[in-house]
Design a protein around this motif. Structure first.
Motif, PDB file in Angstrom:
ATOM      1  N   ASP A 124     -20.402  38.710 -19.697  1.00  0.00           N
ATOM      2  CA  ASP A 124     -19.148  39.429 -19.452  1.00  0.00           C
ATOM      3  C   ASP A 124     -19.321  40.944 -19.448  1.00  0.00           C
ATOM      4  N   HIS A 125     -20.421  41.428 -20.014  1.00  0.00           N
ATOM      5  CA  HIS A 125     -20.628  42.865 -20.112  1.00  0.00           C
ATOM      6  C   HIS A 125     -22.047  43.213 -19.695  1.00  0.00           C
ATOM      7  N   GLY A 126     -22.179  44.314 -18.984  1.00  0.00           N
ATOM      8  CA  GLY A 126     -23.509  44.780 -18.600  1.00  0.00           C
ATOM      9  C   GLY A 126     -23.447  45.708 -17.398  1.00  0.00           C
ATOM     10  N   THR A 127     -24.615  46.219 -17.025  1.00  0.00           N
ATOM     11  CA  THR A 127     -24.703  47.174 -15.919  1.00  0.00           C
ATOM     12  C   THR A 127     -25.987  46.931 -15.129  1.00  0.00           C
ATOM     13  N   VAL A 128     -25.880  47.080 -13.807  1.00  0.00           N
ATOM     14  CA  VAL A 128     -27.039  46.984 -12.919  1.00  0.00           C
ATOM     15  C   VAL A 128     -27.093  48.244 -12.064  1.00  0.00           C
ATOM     16  N   ILE A 129     -28.282  48.844 -11.978  1.00  0.00           N
ATOM     17  CA  ILE A 129     -28.528  49.989 -11.104  1.00  0.00           C
ATOM     18  C   ILE A 129     -29.563  49.573 -10.069  1.00  0.00           C
ATOM     19  N   VAL A 130     -29.268  49.829  -8.789  1.00  0.00           N
ATOM     20  CA  VAL A 130     -30.199  49.527  -7.702  1.00  0.00           C
ATOM     21  C   VAL A 130     -30.533  50.844  -6.995  1.00  0.00           C
ATOM     22  N   LEU A 131     -31.823  51.104  -6.817  1.00  0.00           N
ATOM     23  CA  LEU A 131     -32.284  52.358  -6.227  1.00  0.00           C
ATOM     24  C   LEU A 131     -32.586  52.154  -4.743  1.00  0.00           C
ATOM     25  N   LEU A 132     -31.963  52.980  -3.885  1.00  0.00           N
ATOM     26  CA  LEU A 132     -32.065  52.807  -2.437  1.00  0.00           C
ATOM     27  C   LEU A 132     -33.082  53.732  -1.779  1.00  0.00           C
ATOM     28  N   GLY A 133     -33.622  54.681  -2.520  1.00  0.00           N
ATOM     29  CA  GLY A 133     -34.621  55.564  -1.933  1.00  0.00           C
ATOM     30  C   GLY A 133     -34.038  56.502  -0.905  1.00  0.00           C
ATOM     31  N   GLY A 134     -34.778  56.713   0.205  1.00  0.00           N
ATOM     32  CA  GLY A 134     -34.348  57.649   1.233  1.00  0.00           C
ATOM     33  C   GLY A 134     -33.705  57.014   2.434  1.00  0.00           C
ATOM     34  N   SER A 135     -33.721  55.671   2.507  1.00  0.00           N
ATOM     35  CA  SER A 135     -33.097  54.971   3.640  1.00  0.00           C
ATOM     36  C   SER A 135     -32.883  53.515   3.265  1.00  0.00           C
ATOM     37  N   ALA A 136     -32.212  52.784   4.139  1.00  0.00           N
ATOM     38  CA  ALA A 136     -31.938  51.372   3.885  1.00  0.00           C
ATOM     39  C   ALA A 136     -33.205  50.525   3.921  1.00  0.00           C
ATOM     40  N   LYS A 137     -34.328  51.092   4.381  1.00  0.00           N
ATOM     41  CA  LYS A 137     -35.568  50.329   4.526  1.00  0.00           C
ATOM     42  C   LYS A 137     -36.641  50.710   3.509  1.00  0.00           C
ATOM     43  N   ASP A 138     -36.296  51.532   2.549  1.00  0.00           N
ATOM     44  CA  ASP A 138     -37.302  52.011   1.590  1.00  0.00           C
ATOM     45  C   ASP A 138     -37.590  50.997   0.482  1.00  0.00           C
ATOM     46  N   ASP A 139     -38.882  50.872   0.131  1.00  0.00           N
ATOM     47  CA  ASP A 139     -39.288  50.126  -1.061  1.00  0.00           C
ATOM     48  C   ASP A 139     -39.267  51.106  -2.238  1.00  0.00           C
ATOM     49  N   THR A 140     -38.417  50.861  -3.209  1.00  0.00           N
ATOM     50  CA  THR A 140     -38.332  51.787  -4.351  1.00  0.00           C
ATOM     51  C   THR A 140     -38.988  51.246  -5.614  1.00  0.00           C
ATOM     52  N   VAL A 141     -39.553  50.040  -5.568  1.00  0.00           N
ATOM     53  CA  VAL A 141     -40.289  49.557  -6.743  1.00  0.00           C
ATOM     54  C   VAL A 141     -41.528  50.402  -6.988  1.00  0.00           C
ATOM     55  N   GLU A 142     -41.965  51.172  -5.981  1.00  0.00           N
ATOM     56  CA  GLU A 142     -43.128  52.031  -6.127  1.00  0.00           C
ATOM     57  C   GLU A 142     -42.820  53.319  -6.881  1.00  0.00           C
ATOM     58  N   GLY A 143     -41.541  53.588  -7.156  1.00  0.00           N
ATOM     59  CA  GLY A 143     -41.187  54.847  -7.774  1.00  0.00           C
ATOM     60  C   GLY A 143     -41.064  55.947  -6.735  1.00  0.00           C
ATOM     61  N   ASP A 144     -41.081  57.177  -7.193  1.00  0.00           N
ATOM     62  CA  ASP A 144     -40.949  58.331  -6.303  1.00  0.00           C
ATOM     63  C   ASP A 144     -42.150  58.398  -5.369  1.00  0.00           C
ATOM     64  N   PRO A 145     -41.946  58.314  -4.034  1.00  0.00           N
ATOM     65  CA  PRO A 145     -43.088  58.340  -3.107  1.00  0.00           C
ATOM     66  C   PRO A 145     -43.840  59.652  -3.119  1.00  0.00           C
ATOM     67  N   ASN A 146     -43.206  60.722  -3.633  1.00  0.00           N
ATOM     68  CA  ASN A 146     -43.869  62.028  -3.688  1.00  0.00           C
ATOM     69  C   ASN A 146     -44.620  62.248  -5.001  1.00  0.00           C
TER      70      ASN A 146
END
Length: 632
Positions: free
Chosen positions: A171-193
Motif C-alpha cells: 500500500d505504500h512505497g515509491t518507484v523512480i525510473v530514469l529515462l536518460g537523454g531519450s526514450a531509447k537510452d539504457d540507463t542501467v549503465e549510469g551516467d554515460p559521461n
C-alpha cells in the motif's frame, strides 16, 4: 505536449555545478538514504523490464516500500529544487536536494516518480526543456495540463506506469525510473559521461557496499546483478531471467543483497569464513582507528564488493575518502604487498559539535568531508595514520616483521656503508660535503662530520667551530637523541639566547632492497623513505638497477656475477644514505624535508641524476681484477 517549468527557473546552472561536485554513483547513495529515511525495509536497484520486453531498452528502476508520497507531497517535493519535508538545516542534515541534483543532469529526458499511499498511486515527471534548458515538471495535456497524474500506459516509452510497482510494495512505497537523454537510452549503465559508472550492475554493487559501512538492521537492499555487464546481448531479457532464472543453460542475472562494507571485509556471511583479525586504536584527538587484517583465507567476494584493501574515513555509518593509494599506506610504514593488500584501516573521527568538539562534517554534495580542527578544513588523514603507526597492533607488527625479515640478514649494512661514505664523497664532489647536518637542540652550530667514519650506525658529532669531538673537549654532557633540528626548534619559538648546546648522536636509517610491488610507481620509483619505520627502501627491480647490474656483470667472468650485483646495490645504498644526510642539512622544517625532499620522486631523481655511480662501481670492483678489454 506542453512544458511548464515550475519553480525550477534559472536554477539549472546551480544544479549542473552541484552535480559536478558529486562523485560517481552519488545518485545511488542519495536515493537509498531517502528511502531509508522514509522508513523503507526493502530497497531495490533494478530494471524496468516492460521497456526491455517491448523496446529492448534497459532503464534503471529504484523502488522502496517506504511511506510514499501523496499527490500534494509529490508536487511540493519535486516542484522545488530544494524543497521537501527536510529543509536545509545543520551541517549534519541530509539536505533534501541530493537525489534531484545527482539525477537530473544526466536524465534530461526525464525522471518518472510513481508513489503509493494507502494503495492510491500518483505520478510526476521531471524533465529538461529542450527550448529553454530549464528543469521543470511535465504538464500532461490529456490530464488538463496537470503536473501530478494517475499512472498511465505509455507506448512511446514501452511502459504502463501503473505496472512498475514490484511485488514487495503493497500500500505504500515509491518507484523512480530514469529515462536518460531519450526514450531509447539504457540507463542501467549510469551516467554515460562518467566511465567509472559503466558496468550495468557490478560497479553499482561495489559502490554501495563500500560507501555504506553498515546498513540499518531490518533493511534489505538488493541490486539486480547482470552476470555479464559488458555484453548487452547477454543481459536478462525479462524479469524472470534477471532473478536467477536460467536461459539456455546460461544464468543471466541475480539479485544481490547488500550488507555494507564491514560485513564485506570480515566476510561474516561467507561460507568457509576467512580469519580476519580486527581491533580499534584510540588517537589523541578522539579519532578511533578500526583495523582489519586478513591473516588466513581468501579476499572478500568480488561479486559483493571490492576485493582490495583500502583506507577510509567513517562518518555516520558511511565511508568517505576511500583510497588504496600506496602513499597512505607508506605513511603507516606498510609497504610490503603481502601486508598492504590485506590491511583495511577505517578512521572514525569525532563528529563536529562546535564549540566543544572539533570534528568532521560533510560538504553539501555529500561527496567529501571537512574537518574543523585544521586551518583549511581538510581532513588530516596522514596525521591520523602516522599516529596510528606509533601504536601499531601487534598482529600487523608481526606481519611486517615477517615481510621485512628476509631483508635483514645483514644487521650492519648501515654501518658498513657509512664507513665508506667519506671516500665516496670525494668522488661525488664537494657539494655533498654538507657541514650543517645538525642534530642538536637549541640552535648551536654542531654538525655531523660526514667525512668521519660512522660506527654502529650512529653519527659522530663534532663542534663545527672547533673541529673536535665532544670527547676531545672533555665534554661530559648527555648524548641523548633529540627529535628537533635547530630550524624546527626556532619555528616552535625556542629561546635561542638560552638554548643549550647539546651534542646528540642520530641513528641513521636502515636500507633495504625490496620487490617493485612495494612501491607506488613500480616501474619508475627507485627509492622511498618510510619515516615511521626509519627505513629507506630501494627497488631492486628498477630498470636502471637491472641494467647497471647486467652491464657490469658483462665485464667480469660469470662466476663473479653475484659479487658484482652486490657491489652495484651497495653503491646505490650508500648513495641514498648520502642524499638522506644532505636533506638533514637543509634549512627547512621537518614537514618540508619529509614532504618535499624525501618523496619517492625526489629520491629517485637524486639517485639517477647526481652521483657518478660508474666511477664508484669501477673502484669497488677493482679487487676482482681488471675488467675485460674494451669494456671500460
Amino acid at each position: 505536449m506542453a512544458f511548464r517549468p515550475v519553480q525550477y527557473k534559472e536554477v539549472q546552472h546551480f544544479i549542473n555545478r552541484a552535480y559536478n561536485e558529486c562523485q560517481a554513483f552519488q545518485w545511488a547513495r542519495e536515493t537509498l538514504k531517502n528511502a531509508l529515511e522514509a522508513g523503507a525495509t526493502k530497497v531495490h536497484f533494478g530494471v524496468e523490464y516492460q521497456a526491455v520486453e517491448r523496446l529492448g531498452v534497459y532503464r534503471r528502476l529504484i523502488a522502496d516500500n517506504g511511506k510514499g508520497m501523496t499527490e500534494k507531497q509529490l508536487y511540493e517535493y519535486f516542484s522545488y529544487a530544494g524543497n521537501g519535508e527536510k529543509r536545509i538545516g545543520g551541517e549534519h542534515d541530509n539536505f533534501g536536494i541530493g537525489a534531484k541534483i545527482s539525477l537530473m543532469p544526466w536524465n534530461p529526458h526525464g525522471l518518472v516518480i510513481v508513489s503509493w499511499v494507502d494503495g492510491k498511486a500518483s505520478m510526476i515527471w521531471i524533465q529538461k526543456s529542450p527550448r529553454t534548458g530549464e528543469y521543470g515538471l511535465r504538464s500532461f495535456e490529456e490530464y488538463g495540463d496537470d503536473n501530478v497524474v494517475e499512472p498511465f500506459d505509455d507506448p512511446e516509452h514501452g511502459c504502463d506506469w501503473s505496472k512498475v510497482k514490484p511485488d514487495f510494495i503493497e500500500d505504500h512505497g515509491t518507484v523512480i525510473v530514469l529515462l536518460g537523454g531519450s526514450a531509447k537510452d539504457d540507463t542501467v549503465e549510469g551516467d554515460p559521461n562518467r566511465p567509472s559508472e559503466h558496468g550495468a550492475s557490478r560497479n553499482l554493487i561495489h559502490y554501495l557496499n563500500q560507501r555504506f559501512w553498515v546498513l540499518p538492521e531490518g533493511a534489505e537492499v538488493t541490486v539486480n546483478r547482470f552476470l555479464n555487464d559488458r555484453d548487452k546481448t547477454k543481459w536478462p531479457h525479462d524479469a524472470r531471467a534477471g532473478r536467477l532464472a536460467l536461459d539456455d543453460d546460461f544464468r543471466r542475472g541475480a539479485y544481490i543483497t547488500l550488507y555494507g562494507s564491514r560485513v564485506h571485509i570480515t566476510q561474516a556471511r561467507r561460507k568457509g569464513r576467512a580469519e580476519v583479525l580486527s581491533g580499534t586504536v584510540p588517537l589523541q584527538d578522539g579519532t578511533r582507528v578500526h583495523w582489519f587484517f586478513l591473516k588466513h583465507g581468501d579476499m572478500p567476494d568480488q561479486a559483493q564488493g571490492p576485493s582490495t584493501s583500502f583506507i577510509g574515513i567513517l562518518y555516520k555509518d558511511e565511508l568517505y575518502h576511500v583510497t588504496s593509494h600506496h602513499a597512505f599506506y607508506r605513511t603507516m610504514g606498510v609497504t610490503p604487498q603481502a601486508v598492504r593488500t590485506r590491511l583495511w584501516v577505517v578512521l572514525e573521527p569525532p563528529v563536529d559539535a562546535p564549540p566543544d568538539v572539533r570534528g568532521v562534517y560533510p560538504e553539501s554534495a555529500r561527496s567529501a568531508l571537512k574537518y574543523s580542527g585544521t586551518p583549511d578544513r581538510s581532513v588530516p588523514t596522514n596525521d591520523w595514520l602516522a599516529e596510528f603507526s606509533k601504536h601499531m597492533p601487534e598482529a600487523i607488527r608481526q606481519a611486517l616483521a615477517e615481510a621485512f625479515g628476509d631483508q635483514k640478514d645483514d644487521s650492519n649494512i648501515t654501518s658498513r656503508l657509512m664507513g665508506r661514505l667519506s671516500q665516496y664523497l670525494n668522488l661525488w664532489g664537494k657539494k655533498f660535503k654538507q657541514r650543517k647536518l645538525s642534530t642538536v637542540e637549541g640552535g648551536g652550530d654542531e654538525s655531523v662530520d660526514v667525512n668521519l667514519p660512522i660506527s654502529g650506525g650512529v653519527g659522530l658529532v663534532v663542534d663545527a667551530r672547533e673541529g673536535r669531538t665532544p670527547s676531545e673537549q672533555g665534554d661530559s654532557r648527555s648524548h641523548d637523541p633529540v627529535e628537533k633540528t635547530p630550524i624546527e626548534a626556532l619555528a616552535e619559538g625556542s629561546d635561542q639566547k638560552n638554548a643549550r648546546r647539546k651534542t646528540s648522536p642520530r641513528q641513521l636509517p636502515e636500507v633495504q632492497w625490496r620487490e617493485k610491488t612495494d612501491f607506488e610507481d613500480q616501474e619508475n620509483h627507485l627509492a622511498q623513505w618510510l619515516e615511521t619505520q626509519h627505513l629507506i627502501q630501494l627497488n631492486k627491480e628498477h630498470l636502471v638497477i637491472k641494467e647497471q647490474i647486467a652491464r657490469w656483470q658483462s665485464r667480469y667472468p660469470d662466476h663473479l656475477a653475484e659479487d658484482v650485483a652486490g657491489k652495484v646495490r651497495d653503491v646505490y645504498s650508500t648513495a641514498v644514505l648520502s642524499v638522506f644526510l644532505a636533506t638533514e642539512g637543509l634549512s627547512v622544517g621537518k614537514f618540508d624535508r619529509e614532504n618535499r625532499f624525501r618523496t619517492p620522486d625526489v629520491l629517485t631523481v637524486a639517485l639517477l641524476g647526481y652521483f657518478r655511480e660508474d666511477e664508484i662501481i669501477r673502484q669497488q670492483l677493482s679487487y676482482l681484477g681488471k675488467a675485460r678489454e674494451g669494456e671500460e
